[in-house]
Write a protein that holds these residues in place. Structure first.
Motif, PDB file in Angstrom:
ATOM      1  N   PRO A 128      59.999  30.218-103.762  1.00 24.42           N
ATOM      2  CA  PRO A 128      61.423  30.568-103.740  1.00 24.42           C
ATOM      3  C   PRO A 128      62.264  29.530-104.492  1.00 24.42           C
ATOM      4  O   PRO A 128      61.997  28.334-104.403  1.00 24.42           O
ATOM      5  CB  PRO A 128      61.761  30.565-102.239  1.00 24.42           C
ATOM      6  N   PHE A 173      66.986  37.462-100.688  1.00 25.94           N
ATOM      7  CA  PHE A 173      66.992  36.931-102.049  1.00 25.94           C
ATOM      8  C   PHE A 173      68.028  37.597-102.951  1.00 25.94           C
ATOM      9  O   PHE A 173      68.219  37.182-104.086  1.00 25.94           O
ATOM     10  CB  PHE A 173      65.609  37.062-102.688  1.00 25.94           C
ATOM     11  N   HIS A 185      61.674  34.335-108.018  1.00 32.75           N
ATOM     12  CA  HIS A 185      62.598  35.316-107.444  1.00 32.75           C
ATOM     13  C   HIS A 185      61.860  36.665-107.370  1.00 32.75           C
ATOM     14  O   HIS A 185      61.203  37.052-108.341  1.00 32.75           O
ATOM     15  CB  HIS A 185      63.849  35.454-108.318  1.00 32.75           C
TER      16      HIS A 185
END
Ligand code: NAG
Ligand code: NAG
Ligand code: NAG
Length: 595
Positions: free
Chosen positions: A458, A563, A434
Motif C-alpha cells: 500500500p 483505497f 494501489h
C-alpha cells in the motif's frame, strides 16, 4: 412487369395503321386496353399482395419452441445460421427506441407465460444449444459504421496527436513499425514499436480475424461498434471547445439508436473499444475547462460496454483491458518460445523501476521509489527525466525488466501504466502500490487472487512508514518467487495482442479474452431478463464491478474501498472527479509513454 411494353405496343400498332384507322378497329383497341388495365388491377391486388411482407405477423423467433423457453431445453433443433436470415424485429426497423415501449420494462412486473416468448434475442441465445455449431452462442455482429467513425481518422492520422506523429503508429494494422532485434532483447519477428494508445485500431483489426463473425444480427451474442473512440477524443483533448469534443460521440449514438439492432436490448448487447483511460470520456459538466468528452455519460453509452485501458472503479459501463505491449506474435509457437526464454533468464536485479518523478503531485510516492532504487545495491532505475533518455527505448526498457525479479509499478498520473504489461511480458513480477493499478481494472485478464502473480505494498507504507522495498521483497522465499514468476509467464498469452493480420492456433490473447467476457456478460444479462431476475440493485457510485461480473458476488463493502477517495454520498455522480482531475493535469505528458 408487362404493364409498360403492352401499351406502347398498341400505340405502335396505331402508328403502323397509317392515318385513318376504321372506327370499329379503334373501338376494339380501346376495349382491349380497358380490359387489359382491369386485368392488371386485379392481378395486382390479388396475386401480388400475397407476396407483400405482412407487418402484422407476430415476431416470435422460436414459435415452434414450446413455452418452456426459460429452461433452454438441451435437445434443441439444430440451427443453421445461414437459413435464418430474417431478423425477428422487422416491426421496429429503423425506428429509434422509445423507452416506454421497450420490451424489458414490461417484464419488471410478473409477465404471463405467453409473453415470455417475445424476447428478440431468444434466437441468438438458442444458437448456443446447437452442439454441431462451433460458433453457437459466440457470434459477433459488427456494425458497418460510416468511415467518419473510423477509417477517416486513420487517413487524417497527423491530427491524432499534438506531439506524436501517429501515422507511423497506425501502420501494420495498428502495431506500428517493426522493431529490429539489434541487441537480442526481442525475438527476431513479432516485435513492433507499438504506441500505448493504439488499441482502437488493433482491436478492430483483430475483430476481422474473429472466427464467428455473422452478418445476421439476430443470432449475435454481442454487437461490436468499430468506432475509434480513443482516436476521436485524442484529436480534440487540447484546445478544442466541448461541442467539438462531443460531436462524434453524439453523432455515433444517434446513428446507433436508429439501427434495428439497437432495439433488441436498448444497446445493452453493444460494445466498443477505446485505447485510452476512462477519464477522457467522463467530462462531468459542460464547462469548457473540464477535461475530455462526455461519451460515457450519454444515456445510450450507459447501456453499452466500453473497453478501455483504464476503467472507473465504480461505473458499470466500462471495463479494463490491457495496454498493448511491443510483442504481437503471429503464431502459438512464437509465444511458447518467448515464455521458455523468460523462464530461463538470469535476473541480476531484485527490483527495478522505469519512470519519472511527479514533483508537482505531493501525494505521489514516485520520489521515494526513485530514491530507494538509487540507494539499493539490488535496485535498478531507468529515469525518464530527459528528452531522449533510454526510458523511451523499448530495447532498454525490456532489457531491464528481463533482468529483474520484481518491477515496481506505482501509479503515475492515473492509476494504470502500460509498463505493468511490458514488465509481465518480460516475466518480471509486478509490485503494485494501489489496487486501481491492476486488481480492480483487469478482472477479465488477471487472476482474482493477486498474491499469485504480484506483490501489493500500500502506498501509505511507503509514504508514511518509509517501508524498505528491498527488505519487503527479500522476505519472499525464493520458491515463492519462482511460483509467482511462473504464474506471470503463464499469463503472457492473455495479456498481449496477437498480430491482427494472422491468428494464433490455440492460444487466447487479450482480444479473445475480452470478447469472451463481453459475450458472457451479455448472455448472463439476457438470461436474467428472461427469468426476470435481473439485478437492479447495482448503484454505480457505491458498487464494485465484481458484482456485475461474477455470479453470486454481492454489492457491498469491499476490501479495496479504503483505497479510493470516493464521496460517501451515493447521490454524488462525481466519484471519478479526483482521478479525472489527475488525468487532466498530467496526460499532457503523452509524449512520454513510459513515464
Ligand atoms: C467550437 O469550435 C468550432 C471550431 O473549432 C466552431 O466552429 C464552433 O462554433 C465552436 N462552438 C462554440 C459553441 O463555441
Ligand atoms: C437502455 O436500456 C434500457 C433497458 O433496456 C432501456 O429502457 C433504455 O431505453 C435504453 N436507453 C437507450 C438510450 O436506448
Ligand atoms: C492466493 O494465493 C496465495 C499464493 O498462491 C495463497 O497462499 C492464498 O491462499 C490464496 N488465497 C486465496 C483466497 O485463494
Amino acid at each position: 412487369m408487362r404493364r409498360r411494353p403492352l401499351p406502347s405496343n398498341s400505340r405502335e400498332e396505331m402508328e403502323k395503321s397509317n392515318g385513318k384507322p376504321p372506327r370499329s378497329r379503334i373501338c376494339f383497341l380501346a376495349m382491349l386496353a380497358a380490359m387489359f388495365w382491369l386485368l392488371i388491377f386485379y392481378f395486382h391486388f390479388t396475386v401480388l399482395s400475397v407476396k407483400a411482407p405482412e407487418p402484422q405477423k407476430p415476431v416470435i423467433p422460436f414459435s415452434s419452441v414450446p413455452s418452456e423457453t426459460q429452461h433452454f431445453s438441451k435437445e434443441s433443433e439444430s440451427i443453421n445460421p445461414v437459413q435464418y436470415f430474417d431478423p425477428p424485429r422487422s416491426k421496429n426497423n429503423y425506428t429509434p427506441l422509445k423507452p416506454s415501449n421497450d420490451h424489458h420494462d414490461t417484464h419488471q412486473e410478473s409477465v404471463p407465460q405467453e409473453a415470455k416468448k417475445d424476447f428478440p434475442f431468444l434466437r441468438a441465445l438458442k444458437t448456443a444449444e446447437n452442439k454441431a455449431d462451433p460458433c453457437g452462442g459466440r457470434y459477433i455482429y459488427v456494425h458497418d459504421l460510416p468511415s467518419r467513425f473510423n477509417e477517416d481518422m486513420l487517413r487524417d492520422c497527423r491530427k491524432l496527436s499534438l506531439w506524436t506523429n501517429m501515422c507511423k503508429f497506425t501502420t501494420n494494422a495498428g502495431l506500428g513499425p517493426p522493431l529490429e532485434n539489434v541487441e537480442g532483447v526481442f525475438s527476431n519477428t513479432g516485435w513492433y514499436a507499438t504506441n500505448q494508445f493504439a488499441v482502437d485500431v488493433i482491436f478492430s483489426n483483430r475483430m476481422k480475424q474473429y472466427e464467428c463473425l455473422t452478418k445476421d444480427s439476430s443470432i449475435a451474442a454481442a454487437v461490436f461498434v468499430p468506432f475509434y473512440a480513443g482516436f476521436d477524443i485524442a484529436r480534440y483533448l487540447w484546445g478544442y471547445n466541448i461541442s467539438t469534443r462531443d460531436a462524434a460521440s453524439l453523432d455515433l449514438v444517434d446513428w446507433l439508436m436508429k439501427r434495428p439492432e439497437w432495439n433488441v436490448m436498448g444497446g445493452r448487447d453493444h460494445f466498443l473499444v477505446a485505447g485510452r483511460i476512462t477519464w477522457d470520456f467522463r467530462r462531468l459538466t459542460d464547462t469548457e475547462t473540464d477535461w475530455g468528452n462526455k461519451l460515457l455519460f450519454l444515456p445510450a453509452a450507459k447501456n453499452m460496454s466500453m473497453l478501455v485501458v483504464e476503467s472507473s472503479p465504480w461505473n458499470a459501463n466500462d471495463f479494463g483491458i490491457p495496454y498493448p505491449t511491443y510483442f504481437h506474435p503471429a503464431k502459438d509457437d512464437d509465444v511458447f518460445v518467448w515464455q521458455e526464454r523468460m523462464r530461463k533468464l538470469e535476473r541480476k536485479w531484485l527490483f527495478s523501476f522505469a519512470g519519472a518523478p511527479r514533483p508537482d503531485n505531493p501525494k505521489s510516492i514516485r520520489g521515494q521509489i526513485i530514491d530507494q532504487c538509487r540507494k539499493s545495491p539490488v535496485g535498478k532505475l531507468l529515469e525518464c527525466d530527459f528528452g531522449e533518455s533510454k526510458c523511451h527505448s523499448p530495447s532498454s526498457i525490456m532489457q531491464m525488466f528481463q533482468s529483474s525479479l520484481f518491477c515496481l509499478q506505482p501509479q503515475g498520473d492515473s492509476y494504470t501504466r502500460r509498463s505493468a504489461f511490458d514488465s509481465m511480458l518480460a516475466g518480471c513480477i509486478p509490485v503494485f502500490f494501489h489496487p486501481g493499478s491492476a486488481y480492480t481494472q483487469y478482472t477479465w485478464h488477471l487472476p482474482k487472487n493477486f498474491s499469485k502473480y504480484s506483490v501489493f505494498i500500500p502506498e501509505d507504507d511507503i509514504r508514511k512508514k518509509g517501508l524498505s522495498i528491498e527488505e519487503r521483497l527479500k522476505q519472499i522465499p525464493s520458491h515463492v518467487v519462482q511460483e509467482m514468476r511462473e504464474e506471470v509467464i503463464s499469463l503472457i498469452p492473455r495479456l498481449i495482442y496477437a498480430d491482427p493480420r494472422s491468428k494464433l492456433e490455440t492460444l487466447k490473447d487479450a482480444f479473445d479474452v475480452s470478447v469472451q467476457a463481453i459475450i458472457d456478460k451479455v448472455t448472463k444479462l439476457r438470461k436474467e431478463i428472461i427469468e426476470d431476475r435481473e439485478d437492479k440493485d447495482f448503484i454505480e457510485e457505491n458498487s464494485w464491478k465484481y458484482a456485475l461480473l461474477e455470479e453470486g458476488q454481492k454489492v457491498g463493502a469491499h476490501e479495496w474501498d479504503p483505497f479510493f477517495s470516493k464521496p460517501k454520498d451515493a447521490n454524488n455522480a462525481d466519484s471519478g472527479s479526483s482521478s479525472a482531475e489527475a488525468a487532466k493535469n498530467s496526460w499532457k505528458n503523452e509524449q512520454r509513454p513510459q513515464s
